[in-house]
Every structure is written in structure tokens, then in C-alpha cells.
Design a protein around this motif. Structure first.
Motif, PDB file in Angstrom:
ATOM      1  N   GLY A  40      11.251  40.759 -19.907  1.00 17.12           N
ATOM      2  CA  GLY A  40      11.320  41.239 -18.542  1.00 17.12           C
ATOM      3  C   GLY A  40       9.990  41.370 -17.833  1.00 17.12           C
ATOM      4  O   GLY A  40       9.881  41.078 -16.652  1.00 17.12           O
ATOM      5  N   SER A  41       8.947  41.800 -18.529  1.00 15.73           N
ATOM      6  CA  SER A  41       7.659  42.031 -17.874  1.00 15.73           C
ATOM      7  C   SER A  41       6.540  41.174 -18.444  1.00 15.73           C
ATOM      8  O   SER A  41       5.379  41.374 -18.121  1.00 15.73           O
ATOM      9  CB  SER A  41       7.275  43.512 -18.003  1.00 15.73           C
ATOM     10  N   SER A  42       6.877  40.223 -19.297  1.00 14.98           N
ATOM     11  CA  SER A  42       5.861  39.391 -19.933  1.00 14.98           C
ATOM     12  C   SER A  42       6.144  37.907 -19.701  1.00 14.98           C
ATOM     13  O   SER A  42       7.280  37.459 -19.814  1.00 14.98           O
ATOM     14  CB  SER A  42       5.812  39.682 -21.437  1.00 14.98           C
ATOM     15  N   HIS A  43       5.102  37.167 -19.381  1.00 12.11           N
ATOM     16  CA  HIS A  43       5.194  35.731 -19.185  1.00 12.11           C
ATOM     17  C   HIS A  43       4.150  35.057 -20.080  1.00 12.11           C
ATOM     18  O   HIS A  43       3.046  35.584 -20.254  1.00 12.11           O
ATOM     19  CB  HIS A  43       4.928  35.354 -17.729  1.00 12.11           C
ATOM     20  N   THR A  44       4.484  33.926 -20.633  1.00 10.72           N
ATOM     21  CA  THR A  44       3.539  33.182 -21.455  1.00 10.72           C
ATOM     22  C   THR A  44       3.279  31.823 -20.818  1.00 10.72           C
ATOM     23  O   THR A  44       4.093  31.318 -20.044  1.00 10.72           O
ATOM     24  CB  THR A  44       4.057  32.983 -22.890  1.00 10.72           C
ATOM     25  N   PHE A  45       2.136  31.240 -21.147  1.00 11.34           N
ATOM     26  CA  PHE A  45       1.782  29.942 -20.588  1.00 11.34           C
ATOM     27  C   PHE A  45       0.897  29.187 -21.571  1.00 11.34           C
ATOM     28  O   PHE A  45       0.281  29.773 -22.466  1.00 11.34           O
ATOM     29  CB  PHE A  45       1.057  30.113 -19.247  1.00 11.34           C
ATOM     30  N   SER A  46       0.856  27.881 -21.422  1.00  9.74           N
ATOM     31  CA  SER A  46      -0.017  27.040 -22.239  1.00  9.74           C
ATOM     32  C   SER A  46      -0.286  25.755 -21.483  1.00  9.74           C
ATOM     33  O   SER A  46       0.488  25.357 -20.606  1.00  9.74           O
ATOM     34  CB  SER A  46       0.620  26.730 -23.596  1.00  9.74           C
ATOM     35  N   SER A  81      -5.894  21.718  -9.418  1.00 10.82           N
ATOM     36  CA  SER A  81      -7.198  21.071  -9.540  1.00 10.82           C
ATOM     37  C   SER A  81      -8.256  21.901  -8.837  1.00 10.82           C
ATOM     38  O   SER A  81      -7.982  22.583  -7.845  1.00 10.82           O
ATOM     39  CB  SER A  81      -7.161  19.673  -8.915  1.00 10.82           C
ATOM     40  N   GLY A  82      -9.460  21.804  -9.338  1.00  9.85           N
ATOM     41  CA  GLY A  82     -10.603  22.449  -8.720  1.00  9.85           C
ATOM     42  C   GLY A  82     -11.744  21.449  -8.682  1.00  9.85           C
ATOM     43  O   GLY A  82     -11.544  20.255  -8.905  1.00  9.85           O
ATOM     44  N   HIS A  83     -12.925  21.932  -8.419  1.00  8.33           N
ATOM     45  CA  HIS A  83     -14.084  21.050  -8.352  1.00  8.33           C
ATOM     46  C   HIS A  83     -14.454  20.577  -9.758  1.00  8.33           C
ATOM     47  O   HIS A  83     -15.006  21.321 -10.556  1.00  8.33           O
ATOM     48  CB  HIS A  83     -15.268  21.776  -7.720  1.00  8.33           C
ATOM     49  N   GLY A  84     -14.088  19.342 -10.073  1.00  9.79           N
ATOM     50  CA  GLY A  84     -14.471  18.768 -11.357  1.00  9.79           C
ATOM     51  C   GLY A  84     -13.505  19.006 -12.498  1.00  9.79           C
ATOM     52  O   GLY A  84     -13.825  18.710 -13.648  1.00  9.79           O
ATOM     53  N   TYR A  85     -12.315  19.527 -12.226  1.00 12.27           N
ATOM     54  CA  TYR A  85     -11.354  19.733 -13.310  1.00 12.27           C
ATOM     55  C   TYR A  85      -9.921  19.654 -12.809  1.00 12.27           C
ATOM     56  O   TYR A  85      -9.639  19.837 -11.632  1.00 12.27           O
ATOM     57  CB  TYR A  85     -11.584  21.081 -14.002  1.00 12.27           C
ATOM     58  N   THR A  86      -9.021  19.391 -13.733  1.00  9.78           N
ATOM     59  CA  THR A  86      -7.586  19.414 -13.484  1.00  9.78           C
ATOM     60  C   THR A  86      -6.908  20.115 -14.646  1.00  9.78           C
ATOM     61  O   THR A  86      -7.235  19.849 -15.807  1.00  9.78           O
ATOM     62  CB  THR A  86      -7.011  17.996 -13.350  1.00  9.78           C
ATOM     63  N   SER A  87      -6.006  21.020 -14.358  1.00 10.36           N
ATOM     64  CA  SER A  87      -5.297  21.757 -15.395  1.00 10.36           C
ATOM     65  C   SER A  87      -3.796  21.563 -15.241  1.00 10.36           C
ATOM     66  O   SER A  87      -3.266  21.652 -14.134  1.00 10.36           O
ATOM     67  CB  SER A  87      -5.643  23.241 -15.316  1.00 10.36           C
ATOM     68  N   ARG A  88      -3.126  21.283 -16.358  1.00  5.50           N
ATOM     69  CA  ARG A  88      -1.674  21.128 -16.359  1.00  5.50           C
ATOM     70  C   ARG A  88      -1.084  21.891 -17.533  1.00  5.50           C
ATOM     71  O   ARG A  88      -1.689  21.944 -18.607  1.00  5.50           O
ATOM     72  CB  ARG A  88      -1.291  19.648 -16.470  1.00  5.50           C
ATOM     73  N   GLY A  89       0.104  22.446 -17.323  1.00  5.62           N
ATOM     74  CA  GLY A  89       0.733  23.169 -18.410  1.00  5.62           C
ATOM     75  C   GLY A  89       2.124  23.631 -18.058  1.00  5.62           C
ATOM     76  O   GLY A  89       2.726  23.171 -17.082  1.00  5.62           O
ATOM     77  N   THR A  90       2.633  24.551 -18.855  1.00  3.65           N
ATOM     78  CA  THR A  90       3.953  25.129 -18.627  1.00  3.65           C
ATOM     79  C   THR A  90       3.874  26.649 -18.743  1.00  3.65           C
ATOM     80  O   THR A  90       3.038  27.185 -19.482  1.00  3.65           O
ATOM     81  CB  THR A  90       4.996  24.613 -19.641  1.00  3.65           C
ATOM     82  N   ALA A  91       4.725  27.329 -18.027  1.00  2.00           N
ATOM     83  CA  ALA A  91       4.808  28.785 -18.073  1.00  2.00           C
ATOM     84  C   ALA A  91       6.264  29.177 -18.269  1.00  2.00           C
ATOM     85  O   ALA A  91       7.170  28.519 -17.764  1.00  2.00           O
ATOM     86  CB  ALA A  91       4.274  29.393 -16.787  1.00  2.00           C
TER      87      ALA A  91
END
Length: 77
Positions: free
Chosen positions: A23-29, A8-18
Motif C-alpha cells: 500500500g505505501s511502498s513502491h519498488t523500481f529497477s 533523459s537528461g544532459h548526457g544520459y538516458t534511463s529506462r526501467g520499470t516501477a
């Protein structure tokens, strides 16, 4: 293997999965919800090359943002 995240930050909340796609790449949404009631979803990837990384995020409103930096604590851009 995937992991959930939430922050969370000032005025927002973010939720997701990663997850690690290779080996060297990660994805998230996830979804960011603002105190105004507006929300937007996003997906992206982080690629590592030595101690450097590059992150690209695509948002549901058509915006794309990228930044890169060092995992050793140097300044990103």
C-alpha cells in the motif's frame, strides 16, 4: 502491476520499470546509460508516510543514495 518509464537528461538516458509492492511502498529497477558509453543498473524503493516520502536507490557500482521530502511540493533532502 508494473509500469515502464524512460527519461533523459544532459548526457544520459534511463529506462526501467516501477511497481507497487504494498500500500505505501513502491519498488523500481532499471539501467542508466551515459553518452560516454558507461552504464549502470539500479534498484530501489520509495516508501510513503502521510505526505512524506523516502527514496533509497542501490546502484550496481556499490553506491547507495537516499533522499526524502514532501509530496506537497516542499523541499526534499
Amino acid at each position: 502491476m508494473s509500469k515502464s518509464f524512460s527519461y533523459s537528461g544532459h548526457g544520459y538516458t534511463s529506462r526501467g520499470t516501477a511497481s507497487r509492492s504494498s500500500g505505501s511502498s513502491h519498488t523500481f529497477s532499471g539501467t542508466t546509460r551515459y553518452s560516454s558509453g558507461y552504464s549502470r543498473s539500479y534498484h530501489g524503493s520509495v516508501n510513503f508516510n502521510g505526505d512524506r516520502y523516502k527514496c533509497t536507490t542501490h546502484y550496481s557500482d556499490g553506491t547507495t543514495k537516499s533522499h526524502s521530502g514532501s509530496i506537497k511540493g516542499g523541499s526534499g533532502r
